[in-house]
Scaffold this active site. Sequence first.
Site, mmCIF file in Angstrom:
data_model
loop_
_atom_site.group_PDB
_atom_site.id
_atom_site.type_symbol
_atom_site.label_atom_id
_atom_site.label_comp_id
_atom_site.label_asym_id
_atom_site.label_seq_id
_atom_site.Cartn_x
_atom_site.Cartn_y
_atom_site.Cartn_z
ATOM 1 N N TYR A 122 5.447 -0.316 -0.869
ATOM 2 C CA TYR A 122 4.005 -0.048 -0.717
ATOM 3 C C TYR A 122 3.769 1.280 0.017
ATOM 4 C CZ TYR A 122 -0.872 -1.262 0.612
ATOM 5 O OH TYR A 122 -2.235 -1.292 0.806
ATOM 6 N N LYS A 155 1.791 4.434 -1.413
ATOM 7 C CA LYS A 155 0.570 4.931 -0.767
ATOM 8 C C LYS A 155 0.732 6.369 -0.266
ATOM 9 C CE LYS A 155 -2.214 1.476 -1.366
ATOM 10 N NZ LYS A 155 -3.187 1.577 -2.470
HETATM 11 P P1 NAP Z 1 -7.192 -7.526 -2.967
HETATM 12 O O1 NAP Z 1 -8.256 -8.314 -2.298
HETATM 13 O O2 NAP Z 1 -5.830 -8.118 -3.120
HETATM 14 O O3 NAP Z 1 -7.753 -7.064 -4.397
HETATM 15 C C1 NAP Z 1 -6.956 -6.299 -5.268
HETATM 16 C C2 NAP Z 1 -7.506 -6.439 -6.664
HETATM 17 O O4 NAP Z 1 -6.677 -5.633 -7.545
HETATM 18 C C3 NAP Z 1 -7.429 -7.892 -7.187
HETATM 19 O O5 NAP Z 1 -8.650 -8.261 -7.782
HETATM 20 C C4 NAP Z 1 -6.296 -7.825 -8.205
HETATM 21 O O6 NAP Z 1 -6.424 -8.730 -9.284
HETATM 22 C C5 NAP Z 1 -6.440 -6.402 -8.717
HETATM 23 N N1 NAP Z 1 -5.235 -5.969 -9.417
HETATM 24 C C6 NAP Z 1 -3.950 -6.180 -9.053
HETATM 25 N N2 NAP Z 1 -3.110 -5.667 -9.958
HETATM 26 C C7 NAP Z 1 -3.883 -5.120 -10.934
HETATM 27 C C8 NAP Z 1 -3.594 -4.447 -12.141
HETATM 28 N N3 NAP Z 1 -2.321 -4.223 -12.529
HETATM 29 N N4 NAP Z 1 -4.621 -4.007 -12.902
HETATM 30 C C9 NAP Z 1 -5.901 -4.229 -12.519
HETATM 31 N N5 NAP Z 1 -6.245 -4.868 -11.385
HETATM 32 C C10 NAP Z 1 -5.245 -5.311 -10.594
HETATM 33 O O7 NAP Z 1 -6.939 -6.126 -2.225
HETATM 34 P P2 NAP Z 1 -7.853 -5.274 -1.187
HETATM 35 O O8 NAP Z 1 -7.436 -5.663 0.177
HETATM 36 O O9 NAP Z 1 -9.280 -5.317 -1.589
HETATM 37 O O10 NAP Z 1 -7.243 -3.812 -1.439
HETATM 38 C C11 NAP Z 1 -7.792 -2.893 -2.361
HETATM 39 C C12 NAP Z 1 -7.031 -1.586 -2.268
HETATM 40 O O11 NAP Z 1 -7.052 -1.103 -0.921
HETATM 41 C C13 NAP Z 1 -5.551 -1.709 -2.647
HETATM 42 O O12 NAP Z 1 -5.117 -0.548 -3.314
HETATM 43 C C14 NAP Z 1 -4.874 -1.816 -1.293
HETATM 44 O O13 NAP Z 1 -3.529 -1.410 -1.350
HETATM 45 C C15 NAP Z 1 -5.745 -0.885 -0.468
HETATM 46 N N6 NAP Z 1 -5.675 -1.141 0.976
HETATM 47 C C16 NAP Z 1 -6.048 -2.356 1.500
HETATM 48 C C17 NAP Z 1 -5.967 -2.558 2.871
HETATM 49 C C18 NAP Z 1 -6.357 -3.852 3.522
HETATM 50 O O14 NAP Z 1 -6.142 -3.987 4.756
HETATM 51 N N7 NAP Z 1 -6.909 -4.825 2.817
HETATM 52 C C19 NAP Z 1 -5.494 -1.534 3.698
HETATM 53 C C20 NAP Z 1 -5.112 -0.323 3.124
HETATM 54 C C21 NAP Z 1 -5.218 -0.135 1.752
HETATM 55 P P3 NAP Z 1 -5.756 -10.202 -9.223
HETATM 56 O O15 NAP Z 1 -6.587 -10.956 -8.278
HETATM 57 O O16 NAP Z 1 -5.858 -10.701 -10.628
HETATM 58 O O17 NAP Z 1 -4.346 -9.999 -8.762
#
Ligand code: NAP
Length: 253
Positions: A154, A158
Site C-alpha cells: 500500500y 500511495k
Molecule cells: P473504503 O471505505 O474501503 O472504500 C473503498 C471503495 O473502493 C469501496 O467501495 C470498494 O468497493 C471500492 N473499490 C475497491 N476496489 C475497486 C476496484 N477495483 N474498482 C472499483 N472500485 C473499487 O475506503 P476509504 O477509506 O473510503 O478510502 C478511499 C481512498 O482513500 C482509498 O484510495 C484509500 O486508500 C484512501 N485513503 C484512506 C484513508 C483512511 O484512513 N480511510 C487514509 C488514506 C488514504 P467494494 O466495497 O466493492 O470493495
Amino acid sequence: MPQDQQRVAIVTGAARGIGAATASRLAEDGMAVAVLDLDEANCAGTVESITKAGGRALAIGADVSQADQVQAAVGKVAADLGPPAVLVNNAGVLRDNLLFKMTEDDWDTVLGVHLRGAFLMSRAAQKHMVDQRYGRIINLSSSSALGNRGQVNYSAAKAGMQGFTKTLAIELGQFGVTANAIAPGFIATDMTAATAARVGMDFEEFQKAAATQIPVRRVGHPDDVAHAISFLASEGAGFVSGQVIYVAGGPLC
Ligand code: NAP
C-alpha cells in the site's frame, strides 16, 4: 444550471467512505457525478442521496484495474452524462501484511487497484479533458506513502500515486488540465474499521488511540477529505497543480 454547461465528474470507489462523501460534495458544488464502484448495485445509495438533493448522478459498475471495463465505463459516462472534466481516483483496497508474509497476490491486488487503476482511468478520461481544454484530476495518496509497518504494498502504491500525479501535471498542464494528490491521514471509514478488526481492537478505542497522536486531537472524517477535493476540483484552482496535500490534522511531509 443548463445540462450542457454542467461539469461532469467521475469518482471511483464512490459506493461508500471517502468516495461517497466526495461524490455528494461535487454534486453540491454543481457537477453531474458518475458514481463508479466495483458493483453497480452498491452505488445506489450514493446516487439516491445526490438525486434526492436535486443533483444529477449515474451509477457505474467497473473494476478500475481492468482496461476494457474502464474504457466502457468512461464511454458510458461521456454518452449518458457528458464528457468528464473531473476525475477522482479514489478506489482502494488493503491487503496488509508484514513483508515476509506478503503474497504476490497481496502485492499485485493493491498495486493493481491503486496505481494501475489510476493510470487506466486517467488515460481514458484525459482524452475528454484535452478535447475540452479543461480538466481536474485528483488522486488519493495516503500518509502511508511515507512508510507504514505492514503496508509495503500500500505504501509503495500511495508513494507511486504522488509521482504519477506530478507527471500528469507536467504532461497535461498545457491542455488546461491540473493533477493533484490528496494524502489523508486517519479517516474513519470501513477501511480503518477493517484495520481495527485485523489488530483485534474495538473501532471506537482504535479511533481514540489514533486521535492522541494527531495534532488536532481527532480522527478525520470523509467530509474532511471531500472538502479538500472540492477545492482542487474547482474552476479557481487552475494554478494549483502537481501538489500533494496532506489532510491529516497536522503536518506530514
Ligand atoms: P473504503 O471505505 O474501503 O472504500 C473503498 C471503495 O473502493 C469501496 O467501495 C470498494 O468497493 C471500492 N473499490 C475497491 N476496489 C475497486 C476496484 N477495483 N474498482 C472499483 N472500485 C473499487 O475506503 P476509504 O477509506 O473510503 O478510502 C478511499 C481512498 O482513500 C482509498 O484510495 C484509500 O486508500 C484512501 N485513503 C484512506 C484513508 C483512511 O484512513 N480511510 C487514509 C488514506 C488514504 P467494494 O466495497 O466493492 O470493495
